[in-house]
Design a protein around this motif. Structure first.
Motif, short mmCIF file in Angstrom:
data_model
loop_
_atom_site.label_atom_id
_atom_site.label_comp_id
_atom_site.label_asym_id
_atom_site.label_seq_id
_atom_site.Cartn_x
_atom_site.Cartn_y
_atom_site.Cartn_z
N UNK A 62 10.00 9.94 0.89
CA UNK A 62 9.99 8.50 0.69
C UNK A 62 9.35 7.82 1.89
N UNK A 63 8.85 6.60 1.68
CA UNK A 63 8.15 5.87 2.74
C UNK A 63 8.80 4.50 2.94
N UNK A 64 8.68 3.97 4.16
CA UNK A 64 9.18 2.64 4.49
C UNK A 64 8.04 1.64 4.48
N UNK A 65 8.34 0.41 4.11
CA UNK A 65 7.36 -0.66 4.16
C UNK A 65 8.08 -1.99 4.30
N UNK A 88 4.04 1.10 6.32
CA UNK A 88 3.94 1.61 7.69
C UNK A 88 2.79 2.61 7.71
N UNK A 89 2.30 2.92 8.87
CA UNK A 89 1.19 3.88 8.97
C UNK A 89 1.60 5.21 8.35
N UNK A 90 0.91 5.59 7.28
CA UNK A 90 1.25 6.84 6.61
C UNK A 90 0.26 7.95 6.95
N UNK A 91 -1.00 7.59 7.08
CA UNK A 91 -2.03 8.58 7.31
C UNK A 91 -2.06 8.98 8.78
N UNK A 92 -2.60 10.15 9.02
CA UNK A 92 -2.76 10.59 10.39
C UNK A 92 -1.62 11.46 10.87
N UNK A 93 -1.71 11.81 12.11
CA UNK A 93 -0.71 12.67 12.72
C UNK A 93 0.57 11.90 12.99
N UNK A 146 11.88 -1.97 3.18
CA UNK A 146 12.32 -1.28 1.98
C UNK A 146 11.84 0.17 1.96
N UNK A 147 12.59 1.00 1.26
CA UNK A 147 12.29 2.41 1.10
C UNK A 147 11.82 2.63 -0.33
N UNK A 148 10.67 3.30 -0.51
CA UNK A 148 10.13 3.52 -1.84
C UNK A 148 9.47 4.88 -1.93
N UNK A 149 9.20 5.32 -3.15
CA UNK A 149 8.55 6.60 -3.40
C UNK A 149 7.04 6.37 -3.45
N UNK A 150 6.28 6.98 -2.56
CA UNK A 150 4.83 6.78 -2.54
C UNK A 150 4.13 7.23 -3.82
N UNK A 151 4.78 8.08 -4.62
CA UNK A 151 4.18 8.54 -5.87
C UNK A 151 4.19 7.42 -6.93
N UNK A 152 5.16 6.52 -6.88
CA UNK A 152 5.32 5.47 -7.88
C UNK A 152 4.79 4.14 -7.38
N UNK A 153 3.51 4.07 -7.08
CA UNK A 153 3.00 2.83 -6.52
C UNK A 153 1.62 2.51 -7.03
#
Length: 98
Positions: free
Chosen positions: A35-38, A11-16, A56-63
């Motif tokens: 955590x982030x959705x994708x 999903x859009x992570x960057x920006x406001x 799915x829900x995942x940790x953006x650090x582990x990618x």
């Protein structure tokens, strides 16, 4: 071949973004570990739980990020996924399972 890997479109992570109350949160604000959705766009032959189209829900650090045909994706192991969400079910359940 992906084996036990899952290719996820994020999903859009960057920006406001906006809070639940409508407050604008600038992109420069550092939030703790979040955590982030994708959405799963491809799954390896050894993946057992998720399927293409799942959210799915995942940790953006582990990618591991990869760019295919001008689009950014995340490559994850199935075991690195924290949750899978389904559409709301008719039986009243939330459709979220871990």
């Amino acid at each position: 071949m992906l084996h036990d890997r899952v290719l996820v479109s994020t999903d859009a992570e960057a920006g406001e973004r906006r809070s639940g109350g409508g407050i604008l949160i600038p992109a420069t604000v550092a939030i703790g570990r979040r955590l982030a959705w994708g959405q799963v766009v491809a799954a390896g032959s050894s993946v057992r739980v998720v399927k293409v189209g799942d959210r799915v829900l995942f940790d953006p650090e582990d990618r591991a990020e990869v760019e295919l045909r001008g689009r950014d994706y995340v490559l994850l192991r199935e075991r690195d996924l924290h949750a899978v969400a389904e559409e709301r079910r008719a039986d009243g359940q939330t459709g979220l399972y871990l």
